[in-house]
Write a protein that holds these residues in place. Structure first.
Motif, PDB file in Angstrom:
ATOM      1  N   GLY A   1      22.160 -29.062  11.115  1.00 40.02           N
ATOM      2  CA  GLY A   1      20.729 -28.803  11.055  1.00 40.02           C
ATOM      3  C   GLY A   1      20.133 -28.768  12.445  1.00 40.02           C
ATOM      4  O   GLY A   1      20.831 -28.782  13.466  1.00 40.02           O
ATOM      5  N   ASN A   2      18.817 -28.712  12.484  1.00 38.50           N
ATOM      6  CA  ASN A   2      18.086 -28.748  13.752  1.00 38.50           C
ATOM      7  C   ASN A   2      18.037 -30.201  14.217  1.00 38.50           C
ATOM      8  O   ASN A   2      17.304 -31.017  13.655  1.00 38.50           O
ATOM      9  CB  ASN A   2      16.671 -28.190  13.550  1.00 38.50           C
ATOM     10  N   THR A   3      18.827 -30.521  15.240  1.00 36.35           N
ATOM     11  CA  THR A   3      18.901 -31.898  15.736  1.00 36.35           C
ATOM     12  C   THR A   3      18.051 -32.101  16.983  1.00 36.35           C
ATOM     13  O   THR A   3      18.325 -32.977  17.803  1.00 36.35           O
ATOM     14  CB  THR A   3      20.364 -32.296  16.014  1.00 36.35           C
ATOM     15  N   GLY A   4      16.989 -31.297  17.116  1.00 39.01           N
ATOM     16  CA  GLY A   4      16.039 -31.488  18.207  1.00 39.01           C
ATOM     17  C   GLY A   4      16.679 -31.288  19.563  1.00 39.01           C
ATOM     18  O   GLY A   4      17.442 -30.350  19.788  1.00 39.01           O
ATOM     19  N   SER A   5      16.366 -32.193  20.485  1.00 40.01           N
ATOM     20  CA  SER A   5      16.867 -32.059  21.853  1.00 40.01           C
ATOM     21  C   SER A   5      18.380 -32.181  21.925  1.00 40.01           C
ATOM     22  O   SER A   5      19.006 -31.725  22.879  1.00 40.01           O
ATOM     23  CB  SER A   5      16.214 -33.115  22.742  1.00 40.01           C
ATOM     24  N   ALA A   6      19.003 -32.788  20.905  1.00 41.77           N
ATOM     25  CA  ALA A   6      20.459 -32.961  20.918  1.00 41.77           C
ATOM     26  C   ALA A   6      21.189 -31.656  20.654  1.00 41.77           C
ATOM     27  O   ALA A   6      22.370 -31.520  21.016  1.00 41.77           O
ATOM     28  CB  ALA A   6      20.871 -33.998  19.874  1.00 41.77           C
ATOM     29  N   GLY A   7      20.531 -30.682  20.017  1.00 43.73           N
ATOM     30  CA  GLY A   7      21.212 -29.516  19.488  1.00 43.73           C
ATOM     31  C   GLY A   7      22.080 -28.759  20.476  1.00 43.73           C
ATOM     32  O   GLY A   7      23.267 -28.522  20.223  1.00 43.73           O
ATOM     33  N   LEU A   8      21.523 -28.351  21.598  1.00 42.80           N
ATOM     34  CA  LEU A   8      22.318 -27.547  22.522  1.00 42.80           C
ATOM     35  C   LEU A   8      23.465 -28.360  23.121  1.00 42.80           C
ATOM     36  O   LEU A   8      24.514 -27.812  23.481  1.00 42.80           O
ATOM     37  CB  LEU A   8      21.443 -26.920  23.606  1.00 42.80           C
ATOM     38  N   PHE A   9      23.291 -29.693  23.196  1.00 40.39           N
ATOM     39  CA  PHE A   9      24.360 -30.539  23.738  1.00 40.39           C
ATOM     40  C   PHE A   9      25.468 -30.767  22.713  1.00 40.39           C
ATOM     41  O   PHE A   9      26.611 -31.028  23.093  1.00 40.39           O
ATOM     42  CB  PHE A   9      23.781 -31.865  24.219  1.00 40.39           C
ATOM     43  N   THR A  10      25.147 -30.660  21.417  1.00 37.43           N
ATOM     44  CA  THR A  10      26.215 -30.718  20.419  1.00 37.43           C
ATOM     45  C   THR A  10      27.115 -29.498  20.568  1.00 37.43           C
ATOM     46  O   THR A  10      28.346 -29.594  20.420  1.00 37.43           O
ATOM     47  CB  THR A  10      25.661 -30.799  18.986  1.00 37.43           C
ATOM     48  N   ALA A  11      26.515 -28.349  20.871  1.00 38.81           N
ATOM     49  CA  ALA A  11      27.294 -27.129  21.095  1.00 38.81           C
ATOM     50  C   ALA A  11      28.099 -27.230  22.382  1.00 38.81           C
ATOM     51  O   ALA A  11      29.267 -26.815  22.434  1.00 38.81           O
ATOM     52  CB  ALA A  11      26.363 -25.918  21.136  1.00 38.81           C
ATOM     53  N   LEU A  12      27.498 -27.779  23.433  1.00 37.63           N
ATOM     54  CA  LEU A  12      28.209 -27.973  24.695  1.00 37.63           C
ATOM     55  C   LEU A  12      29.393 -28.910  24.497  1.00 37.63           C
ATOM     56  O   LEU A  12      30.502 -28.654  24.981  1.00 37.63           O
ATOM     57  CB  LEU A  12      27.255 -28.527  25.747  1.00 37.63           C
ATOM     58  N   HIS A  13      29.167 -30.014  23.777  1.00 37.20           N
ATOM     59  CA  HIS A  13      30.235 -30.984  23.536  1.00 37.20           C
ATOM     60  C   HIS A  13      31.406 -30.331  22.798  1.00 37.20           C
ATOM     61  O   HIS A  13      32.573 -30.540  23.164  1.00 37.20           O
ATOM     62  CB  HIS A  13      29.695 -32.153  22.714  1.00 37.20           C
ATOM     63  N   ALA A  14      31.120 -29.553  21.769  1.00 39.97           N
ATOM     64  CA  ALA A  14      32.186 -28.909  21.007  1.00 39.97           C
ATOM     65  C   ALA A  14      33.015 -27.994  21.901  1.00 39.97           C
ATOM     66  O   ALA A  14      34.250 -27.963  21.806  1.00 39.97           O
ATOM     67  CB  ALA A  14      31.590 -28.111  19.843  1.00 39.97           C
ATOM     68  N   THR A  15      32.364 -27.269  22.798  1.00 38.59           N
ATOM     69  CA  THR A  15      33.066 -26.339  23.675  1.00 38.59           C
ATOM     70  C   THR A  15      33.881 -27.075  24.730  1.00 38.59           C
ATOM     71  O   THR A  15      35.024 -26.693  25.026  1.00 38.59           O
ATOM     72  CB  THR A  15      32.045 -25.399  24.344  1.00 38.59           C
ATOM     73  N   VAL A  16      33.312 -28.138  25.295  1.00 34.45           N
ATOM     74  CA  VAL A  16      34.029 -28.911  26.303  1.00 34.45           C
ATOM     75  C   VAL A  16      35.258 -29.589  25.708  1.00 34.45           C
ATOM     76  O   VAL A  16      36.345 -29.579  26.293  1.00 34.45           O
ATOM     77  CB  VAL A  16      33.086 -29.949  26.954  1.00 34.45           C
ATOM     78  N   THR A  17      35.110 -30.180  24.543  1.00 31.20           N
ATOM     79  CA  THR A  17      36.235 -30.898  23.937  1.00 31.20           C
ATOM     80  C   THR A  17      37.347 -29.944  23.490  1.00 31.20           C
ATOM     81  O   THR A  17      38.514 -30.350  23.408  1.00 31.20           O
ATOM     82  CB  THR A  17      35.779 -31.749  22.736  1.00 31.20           C
ATOM     83  N   GLU A  18      37.011 -28.691  23.237  1.00 30.04           N
ATOM     84  CA  GLU A  18      38.024 -27.691  22.916  1.00 30.04           C
ATOM     85  C   GLU A  18      38.727 -27.182  24.168  1.00 30.04           C
ATOM     86  O   GLU A  18      39.712 -26.441  24.070  1.00 30.04           O
ATOM     87  CB  GLU A  18      37.377 -26.500  22.194  1.00 30.04           C
ATOM     88  N   GLY A  19      38.214 -27.571  25.354  1.00 32.99           N
ATOM     89  CA  GLY A  19      38.784 -27.087  26.604  1.00 32.99           C
ATOM     90  C   GLY A  19      38.439 -25.640  26.884  1.00 32.99           C
ATOM     91  O   GLY A  19      39.106 -24.971  27.685  1.00 32.99           O
ATOM     92  N   ALA A  20      37.383 -25.136  26.256  1.00 32.96           N
ATOM     93  CA  ALA A  20      37.042 -23.723  26.367  1.00 32.96           C
ATOM     94  C   ALA A  20      36.125 -23.412  27.549  1.00 32.96           C
ATOM     95  O   ALA A  20      35.938 -22.244  27.897  1.00 32.96           O
ATOM     96  CB  ALA A  20      36.383 -23.240  25.081  1.00 32.96           C
ATOM     97  N   LEU A  21      35.527 -24.446  28.166  1.00 30.05           N
ATOM     98  CA  LEU A  21      34.676 -24.233  29.337  1.00 30.05           C
ATOM     99  C   LEU A  21      35.522 -24.491  30.569  1.00 30.05           C
ATOM    100  O   LEU A  21      35.906 -25.638  30.846  1.00 30.05           O
ATOM    101  CB  LEU A  21      33.462 -25.166  29.294  1.00 30.05           C
ATOM    102  N   ALA A  22      35.844 -23.441  31.312  1.00 33.86           N
ATOM    103  CA  ALA A  22      36.777 -23.526  32.431  1.00 33.86           C
ATOM    104  C   ALA A  22      36.034 -23.632  33.760  1.00 33.86           C
ATOM    105  O   ALA A  22      34.896 -23.164  33.891  1.00 33.86           O
ATOM    106  CB  ALA A  22      37.681 -22.298  32.446  1.00 33.86           C
ATOM    107  N   PRO A  23      36.666 -24.250  34.772  1.00 32.19           N
ATOM    108  CA  PRO A  23      36.056 -24.293  36.111  1.00 32.19           C
ATOM    109  C   PRO A  23      35.718 -22.885  36.589  1.00 32.19           C
ATOM    110  O   PRO A  23      36.508 -21.954  36.441  1.00 32.19           O
ATOM    111  CB  PRO A  23      37.155 -24.930  36.964  1.00 32.19           C
ATOM    112  N   GLY A  24      34.529 -22.761  37.127  1.00 26.21           N
ATOM    113  CA  GLY A  24      34.061 -21.465  37.600  1.00 26.21           C
ATOM    114  C   GLY A  24      33.271 -20.686  36.575  1.00 26.21           C
ATOM    115  O   GLY A  24      32.591 -19.704  36.916  1.00 26.21           O
ATOM    116  N   ASP A  25      33.334 -21.079  35.287  1.00 27.33           N
ATOM    117  CA  ASP A  25      32.549 -20.392  34.257  1.00 27.33           C
ATOM    118  C   ASP A  25      31.056 -20.593  34.509  1.00 27.33           C
ATOM    119  O   ASP A  25      30.611 -21.698  34.848  1.00 27.33           O
ATOM    120  CB  ASP A  25      32.872 -20.943  32.867  1.00 27.33           C
TER     121      ASP A  25
END
Length: 344
Positions: A299-323
């Motif tokens: 759902g809409n988790t307010g200010s947390a929302g975009l960081f939940t998406a960031l967390h999912a991407t970081v923990t998957e190792g999908a955000l690489a240095p230089g991106d």
């Protein structure tokens, strides 16, 4: 709805802030109680099909009655600090972004700092931009890290909207969920990492508001009886503002960073509504998969929302240095903003 003239955009232009920094660790806390669309149909005049088609949300979380926002913050901070390899005692600042603080006083950031044992840290609360408070909090943290005495900042974005939404109101009742997400930002050795540019804007509107509980309308038996301490939202106003301002702001931030929009690897957007996310990426002309989605299950988790998406991407190792990536959100007020960053 009352609207005043739009305020000018504030932005940073150029090669970015001189001191590079990076996301060293992320964390997430989701309350265990799950509320599905089917659950809501028992108390609201709605259906699973209606909710899904208009919001993309299938379920959301609810915080237990005996817990508060700070409890979610502490729970999210633990794994973020562990991932970063940072002890709480080494934190220079704890920044909490929320519009649902534990109470008016004392500071929710101070409560979190004390619970973590971050006794040397500066405690800062960022509250009044609601769902966009996380954007402002990152901007504040980025500038704090330019100070030679500050090397490590914990940022926690959390909201417990279930405490400020009317359970009988279909407009707000289907949208919101409770969650907290944390990010540890540290100085980096990588030249060019960190904040490249930002774009902020505002236009005063009462389309999203909590009318009572402040100095203009203090709490009384009458305001409580009238439900004026609950969140009120003009859905059409939110849609119009979000689908206009988010693409504009992202485009401006990318241009000021000297980065083509299609060269941005990820767009971490405020998880307000799946249709708003899709409308934004379509307006930008980028594939929808570049904007990670968590709103469907949280759902809409307010200010947390975009960081939940960031967390999912970081923990998957999908955000690489230089991106290069963008954080972008809009909140009550209306206030909006986008940050263009390079991962270190």
């Amino acid at each position: 709805m009352t609207v005043t003239a739009e305020q000018p955009l504030f932005h940073h232009t150029g090669a970015g802030l001189p001191v590079p920094f990076a996301v060293a660790g992320t964390g997430l806390h989701l309350p265990p109680a799950v509320v599905t669309n089917q659950d809501l149909t028992r108390t609201l005049d709605t259906s699973d099909a209606w909710i899904t088609s208009r919001t993309g949300i299938r379920e959301r979380r609810r915080l237990a009655p005996h817990l508060a926002t700070s409890d979610m913050c502490v729970a999210a901070a633990g794994p973020a600090l562990e991932a970063a390899g940072v002890a709480p005692a080494l934190l220079d600042a704890v920044v909490v972004a929320t519009y649902t603080g534990d109470q008016p006083l004392p500071s929710t950031a101070l409560i979190v700092k004390d619970a973590l044992g971050a006794h040397s840290a500066l405690a800062l609360d960022v509250t009044q931009a609601a769902c966009a408070s996380g954007i402002q909090a990152v901007l504040i943290a980025a500038h704090l890290l330019q100070n030679p005495s500050i090397t490590t900042v914990l940022l926690v974005a959390a909201d417990c909207a279930s405490r400020v939404t009317d359970p009988t109101d279909r407009t707000t009742g289907v949208f919101f969920g409770d969650a907290a997400a944390a990010v540890v930002l540290t100085r980096a050795d990588t030249s060019g990492a960190g904040l490249l540019s930002y774009d902020l804007g505002s236009q005063l509107s009462y389309g999203v508001q909590i009318p009572a509980g402040g100095s203009r309308r203090p709490a009384t038996a009458g305001t409580v009886a009238a439900g004026e301490h609950y969140l009120r939202m003009d859905g059409r106003a939110v849609w119009n503002a979000a689908t206009t301002r988010l693409p504009e702001s992202i485009t401006n931030a990318a241009r000021r960073a000297g980065v083509p929009v299609d060269g941005i690897r990820y767009f971490f957007l405020h998880q307000a509504n799946l249709n708003i996310l899709n409308e934004t990426t379509d307006a930008l002309g980028v594939p929808r998969e570049r904007a990670p989605v968590t709103v469907d299950l949280l759902g809409n988790t307010g200010s947390a929302g975009l960081f939940t998406a960031l967390h999912a991407t970081v923990t998957e190792g999908a955000l690489a240095p230089g991106d290069t990536y963008v954080l972008s959100g809009i909140g009550a007020g209306f206030q909006w903003g986008s940050l263009c960053l390079r991962h270190g």
